[in-house]
Design a protein around this motif. Sequence first.
Motif, PDB file in Angstrom:
ATOM      1  N   VAL A 109      12.447  15.314  17.959  1.00 44.87           N
ATOM      2  CA  VAL A 109      13.997  15.579  18.377  1.00 44.87           C
ATOM      3  C   VAL A 109      13.991  17.020  17.607  1.00 44.87           C
ATOM      4  O   VAL A 109      14.060  17.241  16.513  1.00 44.87           O
ATOM      5  N   GLN A 110      14.303  17.940  18.662  1.00 43.57           N
ATOM      6  CA  GLN A 110      14.257  19.251  17.983  1.00 43.57           C
ATOM      7  C   GLN A 110      15.454  19.559  17.033  1.00 43.57           C
ATOM      8  O   GLN A 110      15.164  20.283  16.227  1.00 43.57           O
ATOM      9  N   GLY A 111      16.453  19.243  17.487  1.00 40.48           N
ATOM     10  CA  GLY A 111      17.739  19.335  16.504  1.00 40.48           C
ATOM     11  C   GLY A 111      17.584  18.903  15.205  1.00 40.48           C
ATOM     12  O   GLY A 111      17.912  19.282  14.231  1.00 40.48           O
ATOM     13  N   ALA A 112      16.948  17.914  15.154  1.00 34.22           N
ATOM     14  CA  ALA A 112      16.603  17.098  13.725  1.00 34.22           C
ATOM     15  C   ALA A 112      15.504  17.949  13.051  1.00 34.22           C
ATOM     16  O   ALA A 112      15.458  18.022  11.794  1.00 34.22           O
ATOM     17  N   GLN A 113      14.778  18.476  13.711  1.00 34.21           N
ATOM     18  CA  GLN A 113      13.660  19.207  13.305  1.00 34.21           C
ATOM     19  C   GLN A 113      14.365  20.377  12.549  1.00 34.21           C
ATOM     20  O   GLN A 113      13.913  20.843  11.353  1.00 34.21           O
ATOM     21  N   ASN A 114      15.018  21.131  13.424  1.00 33.56           N
ATOM     22  CA  ASN A 114      15.665  22.467  12.966  1.00 33.56           C
ATOM     23  C   ASN A 114      16.802  22.131  11.662  1.00 33.56           C
ATOM     24  O   ASN A 114      16.522  22.803  10.867  1.00 33.56           O
ATOM     25  N   VAL A 115      17.516  21.139  11.828  1.00 36.89           N
ATOM     26  CA  VAL A 115      18.266  20.756  10.439  1.00 36.89           C
ATOM     27  C   VAL A 115      17.482  20.500   9.379  1.00 36.89           C
ATOM     28  O   VAL A 115      17.909  20.834   8.227  1.00 36.89           O
ATOM     29  N   GLY A 116      16.487  19.486   9.579  1.00 32.69           N
ATOM     30  CA  GLY A 116      15.638  19.244   8.514  1.00 32.69           C
ATOM     31  C   GLY A 116      14.953  20.462   7.750  1.00 32.69           C
ATOM     32  O   GLY A 116      14.925  20.386   6.550  1.00 32.69           O
ATOM     33  N   LEU A 117      14.261  21.169   8.538  1.00 30.84           N
ATOM     34  CA  LEU A 117      13.509  22.182   7.856  1.00 30.84           C
ATOM     35  C   LEU A 117      14.583  23.189   7.316  1.00 30.84           C
ATOM     36  O   LEU A 117      14.165  23.986   6.389  1.00 30.84           O
ATOM     37  N   PHE A 118      15.816  23.475   7.826  1.00 31.41           N
ATOM     38  CA  PHE A 118      16.765  24.274   7.381  1.00 31.41           C
ATOM     39  C   PHE A 118      17.082  23.681   5.844  1.00 31.41           C
ATOM     40  O   PHE A 118      17.059  24.511   4.811  1.00 31.41           O
ATOM     41  N   ALA A 119      17.365  22.433   5.874  1.00 32.29           N
ATOM     42  CA  ALA A 119      17.606  21.582   4.585  1.00 32.29           C
ATOM     43  C   ALA A 119      16.412  21.742   3.534  1.00 32.29           C
ATOM     44  O   ALA A 119      16.825  22.224   2.276  1.00 32.29           O
ATOM     45  N   ILE A 120      15.353  21.900   3.942  1.00 35.51           N
ATOM     46  CA  ILE A 120      14.128  22.090   3.059  1.00 35.51           C
ATOM     47  C   ILE A 120      14.245  23.461   2.334  1.00 35.51           C
ATOM     48  O   ILE A 120      13.800  23.555   1.323  1.00 35.51           O
ATOM     49  N   TRP A 121      14.493  24.491   3.296  1.00 35.36           N
ATOM     50  CA  TRP A 121      14.574  25.826   2.662  1.00 35.36           C
ATOM     51  C   TRP A 121      15.551  26.090   1.859  1.00 35.36           C
ATOM     52  O   TRP A 121      15.488  26.603   0.868  1.00 35.36           O
ATOM     53  N   VAL A 122      16.829  25.586   2.103  1.00 33.81           N
ATOM     54  CA  VAL A 122      17.920  25.450   1.293  1.00 33.81           C
ATOM     55  C   VAL A 122      17.855  24.862  -0.006  1.00 33.81           C
ATOM     56  O   VAL A 122      17.821  25.381  -1.274  1.00 33.81           O
ATOM     57  N   ILE A 123      17.274  23.752   0.088  1.00 39.67           N
ATOM     58  CA  ILE A 123      16.601  23.097  -1.183  1.00 39.67           C
ATOM     59  C   ILE A 123      15.821  23.773  -2.328  1.00 39.67           C
ATOM     60  O   ILE A 123      15.881  23.791  -3.474  1.00 39.67           O
ATOM     61  N   SER A 124      14.735  24.374  -1.402  1.00 42.50           N
ATOM     62  CA  SER A 124      13.548  24.911  -2.174  1.00 42.50           C
ATOM     63  C   SER A 124      14.417  26.417  -2.884  1.00 42.50           C
ATOM     64  O   SER A 124      13.901  26.527  -4.126  1.00 42.50           O
ATOM     65  N   VAL A 125      15.083  26.926  -2.046  1.00 40.69           N
ATOM     66  CA  VAL A 125      15.797  28.127  -2.692  1.00 40.69           C
ATOM     67  C   VAL A 125      16.744  27.913  -3.828  1.00 40.69           C
ATOM     68  O   VAL A 125      16.590  28.622  -4.848  1.00 40.69           O
ATOM     69  N   MET A 126      17.541  26.789  -3.595  1.00 40.48           N
ATOM     70  CA  MET A 126      18.338  26.460  -4.643  1.00 40.48           C
ATOM     71  C   MET A 126      17.593  26.178  -5.906  1.00 40.48           C
ATOM     72  O   MET A 126      18.295  26.170  -7.023  1.00 40.48           O
ATOM     73  N   SER A 127      16.247  25.208  -5.804  1.00 42.92           N
ATOM     74  CA  SER A 127      15.537  24.824  -7.183  1.00 42.92           C
ATOM     75  C   SER A 127      15.235  25.961  -7.647  1.00 42.92           C
ATOM     76  O   SER A 127      14.748  25.720  -8.806  1.00 42.92           O
ATOM     77  N   LEU A 128      15.126  27.436  -7.423  1.00 35.92           N
ATOM     78  CA  LEU A 128      14.854  28.427  -8.103  1.00 35.92           C
ATOM     79  C   LEU A 128      15.506  28.705  -9.265  1.00 35.92           C
ATOM     80  O   LEU A 128      15.169  29.296 -10.277  1.00 35.92           O
ATOM     81  N   PHE A 129      16.908  28.090  -9.361  1.00 39.02           N
ATOM     82  CA  PHE A 129      17.812  28.266 -10.454  1.00 39.02           C
ATOM     83  C   PHE A 129      17.671  27.029 -11.362  1.00 39.02           C
ATOM     84  O   PHE A 129      18.298  27.221 -12.571  1.00 39.02           O
ATOM     85  N   PHE A 130      16.642  26.132 -11.111  1.00 38.75           N
ATOM     86  CA  PHE A 130      16.688  25.150 -12.023  1.00 38.75           C
ATOM     87  C   PHE A 130      16.014  25.344 -13.362  1.00 38.75           C
ATOM     88  O   PHE A 130      16.126  24.309 -14.238  1.00 38.75           O
ATOM     89  N   GLY A 131      15.350  26.332 -13.371  1.00 36.22           N
ATOM     90  CA  GLY A 131      14.510  26.926 -14.857  1.00 36.22           C
ATOM     91  C   GLY A 131      15.777  27.470 -15.795  1.00 36.22           C
ATOM     92  O   GLY A 131      15.267  27.912 -16.824  1.00 36.22           O
ATOM     93  N   THR A 132      16.910  27.608 -15.472  1.00 35.83           N
ATOM     94  CA  THR A 132      17.849  28.028 -16.094  1.00 35.83           C
ATOM     95  C   THR A 132      18.267  27.262 -17.340  1.00 35.83           C
ATOM     96  O   THR A 132      18.466  26.122 -17.042  1.00 35.83           O
ATOM     97  N   GLU A 133      18.691  27.815 -18.552  1.00 31.89           N
ATOM     98  CA  GLU A 133      19.111  27.055 -19.450  1.00 31.89           C
ATOM     99  C   GLU A 133      20.463  25.970 -19.329  1.00 31.89           C
ATOM    100  O   GLU A 133      20.697  24.911 -19.768  1.00 31.89           O
ATOM    101  N   ASP A 134      21.409  26.862 -18.478  1.00 38.89           N
ATOM    102  CA  ASP A 134      22.694  26.064 -18.117  1.00 38.89           C
ATOM    103  C   ASP A 134      22.460  25.037 -17.380  1.00 38.89           C
ATOM    104  O   ASP A 134      23.099  24.006 -17.626  1.00 38.89           O
ATOM    105  N   VAL A 135      21.613  24.975 -16.584  1.00 40.81           N
ATOM    106  CA  VAL A 135      21.266  23.741 -15.738  1.00 40.81           C
ATOM    107  C   VAL A 135      20.817  22.778 -16.225  1.00 40.81           C
ATOM    108  O   VAL A 135      21.075  21.520 -16.226  1.00 40.81           O
ATOM    109  N   ALA A 136      19.678  23.255 -17.232  1.00 44.94           N
ATOM    110  CA  ALA A 136      18.961  22.068 -18.152  1.00 44.94           C
ATOM    111  C   ALA A 136      19.936  21.310 -19.153  1.00 44.94           C
ATOM    112  O   ALA A 136      20.077  20.206 -19.190  1.00 44.94           O
ATOM    113  N   LYS A 137      20.986  22.024 -19.752  1.00 47.32           N
ATOM    114  CA  LYS A 137      21.833  21.540 -20.352  1.00 47.32           C
ATOM    115  C   LYS A 137      22.875  20.641 -19.446  1.00 47.32           C
ATOM    116  O   LYS A 137      23.385  19.758 -20.206  1.00 47.32           O
ATOM    117  N   ALA A 138      23.252  21.065 -18.506  1.00 46.55           N
ATOM    118  CA  ALA A 138      24.127  20.176 -17.702  1.00 46.55           C
ATOM    119  C   ALA A 138      23.494  19.057 -17.372  1.00 46.55           C
ATOM    120  O   ALA A 138      23.932  17.826 -17.250  1.00 46.55           O
TER     121      ALA A 138
END
Length: 112
Positions: free
Chosen positions: A26-55
């Motif tokens: 299902v092409q639409g599901a693939q597009n949305v799923g891969l987009f979600a993977i990239w959004v999650i991956s980019v957002m996780s770059l901020f997981f190393g910050t002290e503020d996120v760890a404290k929260a």
Amino acid sequence: MIKFLTYLILNGIVAGLLWFGLVEGVQGAQNVGLFAIWVISVMSLFFGTEDVAKAVAAKGFSAPYWFDVLFDLFIIGLLTWHGCYWSGAAYVVHMSMIAVLRSNVEKIRSGK
């Protein structure tokens, strides 16, 4: 328990999108799923910050570490099996940043 249920629902949606997109074609599901993977991956770059760890140290994690690792390995395997190598590599970065976050939270909790 409600945090774990939320974790299951949100991650289940991503896994379902990838499954129906990559396995069922299902092409639409693939597009949305891969987009979600990239959004999650980019957002996780901020997981190393002290503020996120404290929260996270204050609120706790949504899922046990072993469950999180199994889910991430499933997603990485699904992506690479179907030729989405760059997306799989991006998700490896996400998985690594989760490990960094968990390590930082343990340091905060132990008082180091």
